[in-house]
Design a protein around this motif. Sequence first.
Motif, PDB file in Angstrom:
ATOM      1  N   LEU A   1      -0.468  -9.083  -4.197  1.00 28.74           N
ATOM      2  CA  LEU A   1      -1.654  -9.038  -3.333  1.00 28.74           C
ATOM      3  C   LEU A   1      -2.503 -10.292  -3.492  1.00 28.74           C
ATOM      4  CD1 LEU A   1      -2.782  -5.313  -3.770  1.00 28.74           C
ATOM      5  CD2 LEU A   1      -2.011  -6.385  -1.641  1.00 28.74           C
ATOM      6  N   LEU A   2      -2.677 -10.736  -4.728  1.00 29.09           N
ATOM      7  CA  LEU A   2      -3.473 -11.941  -4.972  1.00 29.09           C
ATOM      8  C   LEU A   2      -2.809 -13.177  -4.362  1.00 29.09           C
ATOM      9  CD1 LEU A   2      -4.537 -11.211  -8.655  1.00 29.09           C
ATOM     10  CD2 LEU A   2      -6.064 -11.327  -6.682  1.00 29.09           C
ATOM     11  N   LEU A   3      -1.500 -13.270  -4.482  1.00 29.09           N
ATOM     12  CA  LEU A   3      -0.785 -14.410  -3.901  1.00 29.09           C
ATOM     13  C   LEU A   3      -0.836 -14.370  -2.381  1.00 29.09           C
ATOM     14  CD1 LEU A   3       2.272 -14.566  -6.322  1.00 29.09           C
ATOM     15  CD2 LEU A   3       0.452 -16.270  -6.095  1.00 29.09           C
ATOM     16  N   GLN A   4      -0.715 -13.178  -1.801  1.00 29.22           N
ATOM     17  CA  GLN A   4      -0.825 -13.061  -0.354  1.00 29.22           C
ATOM     18  C   GLN A   4      -2.207 -13.509   0.120  1.00 29.22           C
ATOM     19  OE1 GLN A   4       0.116  -8.931   0.367  1.00 29.22           O
ATOM     20  NE2 GLN A   4       2.325  -9.299   0.460  1.00 29.22           N
ATOM     21  N   GLU A   5      -3.238 -13.096  -0.610  1.00 24.87           N
ATOM     22  CA  GLU A   5      -4.609 -13.477  -0.241  1.00 24.87           C
ATOM     23  C   GLU A   5      -4.811 -14.978  -0.426  1.00 24.87           C
ATOM     24  OE1 GLU A   5      -8.519 -12.529   1.152  1.00 24.87           O
ATOM     25  OE2 GLU A   5      -6.584 -11.473   1.174  1.00 24.87           O
TER      26      GLU A   5
ATOM     27  N   GLN B   1     -10.689  -4.029  -3.717  1.00 30.69           N
ATOM     28  CA  GLN B   1     -10.813  -4.198  -2.266  1.00 30.69           C
ATOM     29  C   GLN B   1      -9.468  -4.552  -1.646  1.00 30.69           C
ATOM     30  OE1 GLN B   1     -13.812  -7.195  -1.783  1.00 30.69           O
ATOM     31  NE2 GLN B   1     -15.519  -5.797  -2.162  1.00 30.69           N
ATOM     32  N   LEU B   2      -8.723  -5.438  -2.304  1.00 25.65           N
ATOM     33  CA  LEU B   2      -7.407  -5.800  -1.793  1.00 25.65           C
ATOM     34  C   LEU B   2      -6.477  -4.596  -1.785  1.00 25.65           C
ATOM     35  CD1 LEU B   2      -6.750  -9.253  -3.555  1.00 25.65           C
ATOM     36  CD2 LEU B   2      -7.623  -8.840  -1.240  1.00 25.65           C
ATOM     37  N   VAL B   3      -6.514  -3.813  -2.839  1.00 27.42           N
ATOM     38  CA  VAL B   3      -5.663  -2.622  -2.921  1.00 27.42           C
ATOM     39  C   VAL B   3      -6.033  -1.627  -1.830  1.00 27.42           C
ATOM     40  CG1 VAL B   3      -5.085  -0.612  -4.354  1.00 27.42           C
ATOM     41  CG2 VAL B   3      -5.211  -2.890  -5.390  1.00 27.42           C
ATOM     42  N   GLU B   4      -7.326  -1.420  -1.628  1.00 32.15           N
ATOM     43  CA  GLU B   4      -7.791  -0.450  -0.629  1.00 32.15           C
ATOM     44  C   GLU B   4      -7.322  -0.813   0.769  1.00 32.15           C
ATOM     45  OE1 GLU B   4      -9.673   2.908   0.816  1.00 32.15           O
ATOM     46  OE2 GLU B   4      -9.369   2.322  -1.273  1.00 32.15           O
ATOM     47  N   ALA B   5      -7.275  -2.096   1.059  1.00 32.67           N
ATOM     48  CA  ALA B   5      -6.912  -2.541   2.408  1.00 32.67           C
ATOM     49  C   ALA B   5      -5.408  -2.729   2.587  1.00 32.67           C
ATOM     50  CB  ALA B   5      -7.634  -3.857   2.725  1.00 32.67           C
TER      51      ALA B   5
ATOM     52  N   VAL C   1       4.885  -4.601  -0.350  1.00 30.92           N
ATOM     53  CA  VAL C   1       3.442  -4.833  -0.332  1.00 30.92           C
ATOM     54  C   VAL C   1       3.081  -5.549   0.953  1.00 30.92           C
ATOM     55  CG1 VAL C   1       1.476  -5.869  -1.540  1.00 30.92           C
ATOM     56  CG2 VAL C   1       3.443  -5.026  -2.850  1.00 30.92           C
ATOM     57  N   ASN C   2       2.363  -4.839   1.843  1.00 34.16           N
ATOM     58  CA  ASN C   2       1.988  -5.389   3.147  1.00 34.16           C
ATOM     59  C   ASN C   2       3.206  -5.947   3.894  1.00 34.16           C
ATOM     60  OD1 ASN C   2      -0.768  -4.791   2.922  1.00 34.16           O
ATOM     61  ND2 ASN C   2      -1.171  -6.685   1.789  1.00 34.16           N
ATOM     62  N   GLY C   3       4.278  -5.192   3.834  1.00 33.45           N
ATOM     63  CA  GLY C   3       5.498  -5.591   4.536  1.00 33.45           C
ATOM     64  C   GLY C   3       6.375  -6.569   3.788  1.00 33.45           C
ATOM     65  N   GLU C   4       5.914  -7.087   2.654  1.00 30.85           N
ATOM     66  CA  GLU C   4       6.708  -8.030   1.862  1.00 30.85           C
ATOM     67  C   GLU C   4       7.494  -7.266   0.805  1.00 30.85           C
ATOM     68  OE1 GLU C   4       6.026 -11.674  -1.360  1.00 30.85           O
ATOM     69  OE2 GLU C   4       4.420 -11.176   0.047  1.00 30.85           O
ATOM     70  N   ARG C   5       8.823  -7.332   0.893  1.00 29.06           N
ATOM     71  CA  ARG C   5       9.657  -6.634  -0.076  1.00 29.06           C
ATOM     72  C   ARG C   5       9.765  -7.475  -1.350  1.00 29.06           C
ATOM     73  NH1 ARG C   5      12.913  -2.409   0.419  1.00 29.06           N
ATOM     74  NH2 ARG C   5      12.597  -2.438   2.688  1.00 29.06           N
ATOM     75  N   VAL C   6       9.413  -6.850  -2.465  1.00 26.69           N
ATOM     76  CA  VAL C   6       9.428  -7.549  -3.756  1.00 26.69           C
ATOM     77  C   VAL C   6      10.777  -7.296  -4.421  1.00 26.69           C
ATOM     78  CG1 VAL C   6       8.338  -7.742  -6.015  1.00 26.69           C
ATOM     79  CG2 VAL C   6       6.940  -7.254  -3.988  1.00 26.69           C
ATOM     80  N   PRO C   7      11.475  -8.342  -4.847  1.00 27.89           N
ATOM     81  CA  PRO C   7      12.773  -8.154  -5.499  1.00 27.89           C
ATOM     82  C   PRO C   7      12.674  -7.266  -6.737  1.00 27.89           C
ATOM     83  CG  PRO C   7      12.443 -10.460  -4.935  1.00 27.89           C
ATOM     84  CD  PRO C   7      11.124  -9.774  -4.697  1.00 27.89           C
TER      85      PRO C   7
END
Length: 265
Positions: free
Chosen positions: A51-55, A250-254, A11-17
């Motif tokens: 996404l929410l945590l990144q934001e 909006q977060l998903v779209e971007a 997700v946005n370059g962050e690999r989730v375990p």
Amino acid sequence: MNAALFPDLVVNGERVPHALVAAETQNQTAPAGKPGIAWRKAANAVTIRTLLLQEARLCRIEAEPLEFGPGRFETQEEALIRGLLDQAINVVPPTEADITSEWLKDPTRFRSPPLWEVSHILCACDPRNEADRAKVQIRAQGLLALVLSDPKSLPAIATRESDCGSRSSGGALGQLGPNDTLPEFEAALRQLAEGEISPEPVLTRHGYHIIRMDAVALGQVLPFEAVRDRIAEAMEKTSWARRSRAFIAQLVEAADIQGADLNRV
């Protein structure tokens, strides 16, 4: 691990375990033998949380975990997400005209709690044990057929066959109100008119129930003044949920998401 069935989530370059997605699958439902569906649902849920945590980090949100029960606190991640949504979502309270308009759509929706007088027969089983559940379901359907053929026989059959302590009173449970019983049981009660018997055995964590509605006392329609605050609160919650969905969309779209498809189960 099958990479096509359980792909890496990025997700946005962050690999989730993988372990995070695997843990989330326990909270998702899927048909037996179809682990891919549970995984996709879990991947979608973890994607939204990521996404929410990144934001929240991007917005430099600071939030202390709140206590939501005796000795039970939010996690730090839950606190950050709450803080982000509190900052991002602004819900304007409904006007008096809006509240009145909502009430006028159907004032009969707002009643005092009903009372149900109920009798039942319980065929006990552990629903998690498929073999036991299937065997007991057949037994319950047989007893239901007997009761439907002669509704007045329910007390005698309950006394002889029920696995509930109420068998000593012919299956009578007395008066029940909302939240007095299990959700599945109550949902069945809400579908029955006075004198009716459940058309199918009702499954709860205790087993299968054959239910007869002996009497119903519908709640009285409440005046506007008694329900005004309840309507306003419900309208605010609905507005908050709608705005939060739009914010997440909006977060998903971007976002750049790999390994999950939020347009698919």
